[in-house]
Design a protein around this motif. Structure first.
Motif, short mmCIF file in Angstrom:
data_model
loop_
_atom_site.label_atom_id
_atom_site.label_comp_id
_atom_site.label_asym_id
_atom_site.label_seq_id
_atom_site.Cartn_x
_atom_site.Cartn_y
_atom_site.Cartn_z
N SER A 99 0.85 -1.19 0.00
CA SER A 99 0.00 0.00 0.00
C SER A 99 0.89 1.24 0.00
CB SER A 99 -0.93 0.00 1.21
OG SER A 99 -0.20 0.09 2.40
N PRO A 100 0.40 2.35 -0.54
CA PRO A 100 1.27 3.54 -0.67
C PRO A 100 1.67 4.19 0.64
CG PRO A 100 -0.97 4.01 -1.43
CD PRO A 100 -0.90 2.54 -1.13
N ASP A 101 0.80 4.21 1.66
CA ASP A 101 1.11 4.95 2.88
C ASP A 101 1.69 4.08 3.99
OD1 ASP A 101 -1.14 3.54 3.52
OD2 ASP A 101 -2.42 5.30 3.81
N GLN A 102 1.57 2.78 3.92
CA GLN A 102 2.14 1.83 4.89
C GLN A 102 1.61 2.02 6.31
OE1 GLN A 102 4.80 -0.73 4.10
NE2 GLN A 102 3.52 -0.35 2.31
N LEU A 103 0.39 2.54 6.46
CA LEU A 103 -0.17 2.75 7.80
C LEU A 103 -0.39 1.43 8.53
CD1 LEU A 103 -2.73 5.64 7.25
CD2 LEU A 103 -0.49 5.74 8.32
N GLY A 104 -0.85 0.41 7.82
CA GLY A 104 -1.06 -0.89 8.45
C GLY A 104 0.23 -1.51 8.95
N VAL A 105 1.30 -1.33 8.20
CA VAL A 105 2.61 -1.85 8.61
C VAL A 105 3.14 -1.05 9.80
CG1 VAL A 105 5.01 -2.20 7.89
CG2 VAL A 105 3.15 -2.69 6.30
N ARG A 106 3.00 0.27 9.75
CA ARG A 106 3.49 1.11 10.84
C ARG A 106 2.70 0.92 12.12
NH1 ARG A 106 3.61 6.91 8.71
NH2 ARG A 106 2.70 6.18 6.77
N ARG A 107 1.49 0.39 12.04
CA ARG A 107 0.68 0.14 13.24
C ARG A 107 1.39 -0.86 14.14
NH1 ARG A 107 -1.73 -0.21 17.49
NH2 ARG A 107 -3.95 -0.49 17.73
N GLY A 108 2.09 -1.81 13.56
CA GLY A 108 2.85 -2.77 14.35
C GLY A 108 1.99 -3.87 14.96
N TRP A 109 2.51 -4.45 16.02
CA TRP A 109 1.84 -5.57 16.69
C TRP A 109 0.60 -5.08 17.43
CZ3 TRP A 109 3.38 -10.32 15.56
CH2 TRP A 109 4.70 -10.54 15.18
N ILE A 110 -0.46 -5.89 17.37
CA ILE A 110 -1.64 -5.64 18.19
C ILE A 110 -1.95 -6.93 18.95
CG2 ILE A 110 -2.58 -3.81 16.74
CD1 ILE A 110 -4.55 -5.82 15.56
N SER A 111 -2.48 -6.77 20.18
CA SER A 111 -2.73 -7.97 21.00
C SER A 111 -3.88 -7.80 21.98
CB SER A 111 -1.46 -8.33 21.79
OG SER A 111 -1.10 -7.26 22.64
N GLN A 112 -4.37 -6.60 22.17
CA GLN A 112 -5.42 -6.34 23.17
C GLN A 112 -6.79 -6.28 22.51
OE1 GLN A 112 -4.86 -6.20 26.49
NE2 GLN A 112 -2.73 -6.66 26.00
N PRO A 113 -7.83 -6.80 23.17
CA PRO A 113 -9.19 -6.71 22.63
C PRO A 113 -9.56 -5.27 22.32
CG PRO A 113 -9.15 -8.16 24.53
CD PRO A 113 -7.79 -7.52 24.45
N GLY A 114 -10.14 -5.07 21.15
CA GLY A 114 -10.54 -3.74 20.71
C GLY A 114 -9.54 -3.08 19.79
N GLU A 115 -8.31 -3.58 19.72
CA GLU A 115 -7.32 -2.99 18.83
C GLU A 115 -7.56 -3.44 17.39
OE1 GLU A 115 -3.24 -2.19 21.20
OE2 GLU A 115 -3.60 -4.29 20.69
N THR A 116 -7.23 -2.57 16.44
CA THR A 116 -7.36 -2.89 15.02
C THR A 116 -6.16 -2.38 14.26
OG1 THR A 116 -8.56 -0.84 14.59
CG2 THR A 116 -9.90 -2.79 15.01
N ALA A 117 -5.91 -3.01 13.14
CA ALA A 117 -4.93 -2.53 12.17
C ALA A 117 -5.66 -2.51 10.83
CB ALA A 117 -3.72 -3.45 12.11
N VAL A 118 -5.58 -1.39 10.11
CA VAL A 118 -6.37 -1.21 8.90
C VAL A 118 -5.46 -0.84 7.74
CG1 VAL A 118 -8.25 0.11 7.86
CG2 VAL A 118 -8.33 -0.43 10.28
N VAL A 119 -5.72 -1.47 6.58
CA VAL A 119 -5.06 -1.10 5.33
C VAL A 119 -6.18 -0.72 4.36
CG1 VAL A 119 -3.50 -1.83 3.49
CG2 VAL A 119 -3.22 -2.76 5.79
N LEU A 120 -6.51 0.57 4.31
CA LEU A 120 -7.66 1.02 3.52
C LEU A 120 -7.56 0.72 2.03
CD1 LEU A 120 -8.76 4.36 5.20
CD2 LEU A 120 -9.94 2.18 5.17
N PRO A 121 -6.41 0.95 1.38
CA PRO A 121 -6.38 0.67 -0.06
C PRO A 121 -6.68 -0.80 -0.38
CG PRO A 121 -4.46 1.95 0.58
CD PRO A 121 -5.17 1.54 1.84
#
Length: 148
Positions: A99-121
């Motif tokens: 993806s062009p902006d790499q926001l999903g990659v920069r979000r890093g590790w998630i492990s707690q309930p309620g956390e999300t990682a999104v790659v919109l494109p």
């Protein structure tokens, strides 16, 4: 010169201005408090599940626990898009994508309930949720009521 401006602002500030600023500052911490309350109400027997969805359709689900093995896999939302998802015990992340902006990659590790990682494109969402031991989804949004 700088002190003159400071004196002017201090003279023009009214007591109500300070009260409003203090209330807004304290209110800005409210989401953090609510999230902390949600995490403290997670049952010890609840299972923490990570789901990966593309275009709203669940394509992968895994329980995050100490026994969960390390795993990497590639998802292709479309012909020219890819996402490398990595699961490591109690956490999950979007390790790499094109993806062009790499926001999903920069979000890093998630492990707690309620956390999300999104790659919109790519319309890809990684979401952490809790489920009861029998597999039913626990809706955390109904647990907390905030009076207005």
């Amino acid at each position: 010169m700088m002190f003159d401006k400071l004196k002017y602002h201090l003279k023009s500030t009214k007591p109500l201005d300070i009260i409003i600023i203090a209330v807004l500052l304290l209110g800005s911490f409210l989401p953090h408090v609510v999230y902390g309350m949600q995490l403290s109400q997670v049952d010890e027997n609840a299972r923490i599940i990570a789901t990966v969805s593309i275009s709203g359709e669940e394509v992968y689900s895994v329980e995050l626990s100490e026994e969960t093995p390390h795993e990497e896999f590639t998802l292709n939302p479309s012909e020219n898009q890819y996402n490398i998802i990595e699961v490591d015990g109690t956490r999950i992340r979007n390790k790499e994508d094109n993806s062009p902006d790499q926001l999903g990659v920069r979000r890093g590790w998630i492990s707690q309930p309620g956390e999300t990682a999104v790659v919109l494109p790519h319309e890809l969402i990684i979401e952490i949720e809790t489920r009861s031991p029998d597999g039913e989804k626990i809706d955390q949004e109904d647990d907390i009521i905030i009076p207005m």
